[in-house]
Write a protein that holds these residues in place. Structure first.
Motif, PDB file in Angstrom:
ATOM      1  N   THR A 112      21.215 -13.401   9.259  1.00  0.00           N
ATOM      2  CA  THR A 112      21.942 -12.124   9.321  1.00  0.00           C
ATOM      3  C   THR A 112      22.405 -11.840  10.741  1.00  0.00           C
ATOM      4  O   THR A 112      23.541 -11.390  10.981  1.00  0.00           O
ATOM      5  N   ASP A 135      26.322 -11.618  11.969  1.00  0.00           N
ATOM      6  CA  ASP A 135      26.843 -10.459  12.698  1.00  0.00           C
ATOM      7  C   ASP A 135      27.541 -10.900  13.985  1.00  0.00           C
ATOM      8  O   ASP A 135      28.609 -10.381  14.354  1.00  0.00           O
ATOM      9  N   LYS A 136      26.939 -11.877  14.683  1.00  0.00           N
ATOM     10  CA  LYS A 136      27.556 -12.380  15.917  1.00  0.00           C
ATOM     11  C   LYS A 136      28.860 -13.121  15.620  1.00  0.00           C
ATOM     12  O   LYS A 136      29.836 -13.014  16.374  1.00  0.00           O
ATOM     13  N   LYS A 147      30.873 -12.570  13.101  1.00  0.00           N
ATOM     14  CA  LYS A 147      31.888 -11.567  12.759  1.00  0.00           C
ATOM     15  C   LYS A 147      32.430 -10.915  14.025  1.00  0.00           C
ATOM     16  O   LYS A 147      33.642 -10.708  14.164  1.00  0.00           O
ATOM     17  N   SER A 148      31.523 -10.593  14.949  1.00  0.00           N
ATOM     18  CA  SER A 148      31.937  -9.987  16.215  1.00  0.00           C
ATOM     19  C   SER A 148      32.803 -10.954  17.020  1.00  0.00           C
ATOM     20  O   SER A 148      33.812 -10.562  17.623  1.00  0.00           O
TER      21      SER A 148
END
Length: 239
Positions: A129, A133-134, A136-137
């Motif tokens: 997860t 998230d990284k 996506k960023s």
């Protein structure tokens, strides 16, 4: 391609120094167009890799949910079998009660296995997860950088065209310097001046010729007057 490799590539591309690349470019427009194409392709590749990573995470989450649900279901079955065994034992059916107790034990064993699998997957899901998230960023940073790159491209192309137009204009103005006697305009002005001088000369010559003719007429008139007076004198004496 591993998740760490994907993340590293996204991070590296997101930190690309566009200005440094522009300083080394001989033709900014062509370089920027190629850079935009390359960057867009990298984003597309990274997007597919991130999508795959997200898909893997969602499958892990789905498997974890199945283990959690299975643990709950086996717990319910164990409880039901245990109660059934208690009821049978209370009614004197000891053998049947033992059978249901054994079923309860089997269900509890399955429950423990499902709980163990669910617990084992939780750290992996948590780590995945964070990675997702990284990623996506990172992808968002890449897209923002691409937008910046496209805007920079349009700005530089406009500036280059303006500079080219200014240089063309200045070169043209330099060739027609009105203060430079060797310029095309200066040579043309000199030619006009010579033509004007020639016209003035012709006018002066024409005026001189006309004055001479009038002087000739005056001399002729004076001679005629003299002849007439001489004739009159001669007639007066004869009388």
């Amino acid at each position: 391609m591993s998740k760490q490799t994907i993340l590293g590539r996204v991070t590296q591309l997101a930190k690309a120094n566009i200005n440094a690349l522009l300083d080394q470019a001989e033709d900014p427009q062509k370089m920027l167009d190629q850079l935009i194409r390359d960057y867009s392709n990298n984003i597309s590749e990274a997007d597919q890799a991130v999508a795959t990573t997200i898909g893997n995470l969602r499958m892990l989450e789905a498997d974890h949910k199945e283990d959690v649900d299975a643990a709950a279901e086996w717990g319910s079955k164990a409880l039901a079998a245990s109660r059934k065994a208690d009821d049978l034992r209370a009614s004197g059916a000891t053998a049947e009660a033992d059978r249901f107790d054994n079923l309860a034990k089997v269900a509890l064993g399955r429950q423990l296995q499902s709980e163990k699998e669910a617990k084992t997957a939780e750290p992996t899901i948590a780590a995945q997860t964070v990675v997702v998230d990284k990623l996506k960023s990172g992808l968002e940073s890449m897209r923002n950088k691409l937008t910046e790159l496209q805007a920079k491209r349009d700005e530089l192309v406009a500036r280059a065209r303006t500079a080219q137009a200014q240089n063309t204009m200045l070169d043209a103005v330099k060739n027609i310097d009105v203060m430079d006697p060797t310029s095309d305009l200066g040579r043309f002005e000199e030619k006009v001046r010579r033509e004007e001088a020639m016209a003035l000369g012709k006018q002066e010559l024409a005026a001189s010729s006309l004055d001479a003719q009038f002087e000739s007429l005056e001399d002729l008139g004076k001679a005629s007057e003299i002849e007439a007076r001489l004739a009159a004198l001669k007639q007066g004496r004869a009388a």
